[in-house]
Design an enzyme around this catalytic site. Structure first.
Site, PDB file in Angstrom:
ATOM      1  N   LYS A 109      -0.685  85.920  36.177  1.00  0.00           N
ATOM      2  CA  LYS A 109       0.133  85.652  37.370  1.00  0.00           C
ATOM      3  C   LYS A 109       0.582  84.182  37.380  1.00  0.00           C
ATOM      4  O   LYS A 109       1.737  83.878  37.677  1.00  0.00           O
ATOM      5  CB  LYS A 109      -0.663  85.979  38.640  1.00  0.00           C
ATOM      6  N   GLN A 134      -7.817  87.099  44.539  1.00  0.00           N
ATOM      7  CA  GLN A 134      -7.951  88.183  43.565  1.00  0.00           C
ATOM      8  C   GLN A 134      -9.144  89.079  43.921  1.00  0.00           C
ATOM      9  O   GLN A 134     -10.251  88.595  44.149  1.00  0.00           O
ATOM     10  CB  GLN A 134      -8.131  87.578  42.155  1.00  0.00           C
ATOM     11  N   ASP A 157       0.520  89.341  48.521  1.00  0.00           N
ATOM     12  CA  ASP A 157      -0.005  90.588  47.933  1.00  0.00           C
ATOM     13  C   ASP A 157       0.359  91.791  48.807  1.00  0.00           C
ATOM     14  O   ASP A 157       0.272  92.935  48.371  1.00  0.00           O
ATOM     15  CB  ASP A 157      -1.539  90.516  47.810  1.00  0.00           C
TER      16      ASP A 157
END
Ligand code: NAD
Length: 296
Positions: free
Chosen positions: A58, A102, A125
């Site tokens: 990412k 994460q 997200d």
């Protein structure tokens, strides 16, 4: 007559390259207007190898489109209160457009509390209840990265979805459930009649065989086999697993939730693993970050 495979690949790498080229040119505009590049931070707690690989890709993707990125690494011993404090400071940081924490987190930290603590304006997200609520109501907001990436992949390859029967296997909050909602929306891609199958579904193969579009997010390696797929179906494989393979230098290979070699010949389109949904998930994260940076 021999059975010649005629399937085409839903190539997430190629699609991502096209979308990321657009993101890079829009990022340059935003950077010139605001005097700073769109900025994404990723928080990684603990030493999970797969999570580290995802986070690092990412961060690399951010650099490839001209974003600034920050990787914040914390030890497994980090307490929930410490992580919530960090989230609170990221929420207030005017130099930061969006951030992700994460998952999975170490067991002693509540993923629910962490998700709720993220300012919805920085929730790139798309996991916060406000983001999910906005998606359900069709209001502007951040779409969850993996389902949004799959929609983009279908759009890129011109897959017609209206009136089709879409079967989604798996009802997780981050993939299966939002995926089923996006496919049923009055948009293109969308307008499907959707069946959401899960661990309590009876006679799953009888249901998956009815799917014009089959989206598999079950988390079990090579679970979907040819007998579960209708001829000519579009199959999207969300799963990603490392399985031991002594013929490889690394000692493993990546497979999805779909048994690709068994299933591909029956499909009109199928996404590979790797190189299918994975790159699209990261591309969606970049799109969400750009959206956050463009906010007035
Ligand atoms: P999850 O484990 O949270 O959910 C799996 C779902 O499958 C559950 O809802 C469960 O009800 C259903 N299920 C389990 N067994 C079943 C059965 N026998 N029949 C029918 N349904 C069954 O998983 P997730 O977070 O949604 O992820 C799914 C997979 O996708 C995993 O392999 C994960 O690693 C992968 N993933 C990939 C990406 C990407 O970017 N490529 C992103 C997220 C997740």
């Amino acid at each position: 007559m021999s059975n010649v495979a005629t399937y085409q690949l839903l190539d997430g790498k190629q699609c991502s390259e096209a979308v990321r080229a657009d993101i890079a040119s829009q990022a340059a505009v935003v950077t010139a207007q605001r005097g700073r590049a769109p900025h994404l931070a990723a928080v990684l707690v603990g030493n999970d190898g797969a999570s580290r690989t995802y986070v690092e890709s990412k961060v690399r993707a951010c650099q490839s489109v001209g974003f600034r990125s920050s990787l914040i690494e914390l030890p497994t011993s980090t307490t929930e209160a410490e992580l919530l404090d960090l989230i609170s400071s990221l929420n207030r940081d005017p130099e930061l457009d969006g951030f992700i924490v994460q998952l999975p987190l170490p067991k002693h930290i509540s993923e629910e509390k962490v998700t709720l603590a993220i300012d919805p304006r920085k929730d790139v997200d798309g996991f916060h209840p406000e983001s999910l609520g906005r998606m359900v109501l069709g209001l502007p907001g951040f779409l969850p990265a993996t389902p949004a990436g799959i929609v983009e992949l279908l759009r890129h390859y011109g897959i017609s979805t209206a009136g089709k029967h879409c079967v989604v296997i798996g009802r997780s909050n981050i993939v299966g459930t939002p995926m089923s909602l996006l496919m049923s929306r009055n948009t293109e891609p969308g307008n499907c009649t959707v069946t959401l199958a899960h661990s309590r579904t009876k006679d799953l193969p009888a249901i998956t065989r009815q799917a014009d579009i089959l989206i598999v997010a079950i988390g079990k390696p090579e679970f979907v086999t040819a007998d579960m797929v209708k001829d000519g179906a579009v199959v999207v494989d969300v799963g990603i697993h490392r399985i031991t393979d002594t013929t490889k230098k690394s000692g493993f290979r990546l497979v999805g939730d779909v048994h690709f070699d068994d299933v591909a010949a029956k499909c009109s389109w199928i996404s590979p693993v790797p190189g299918g949904v994975g790159p699209m998930t990261i591309t969606s994260l970049l799109l969400n970050t750009l959206k956050a940076a463009e906010r007035p």
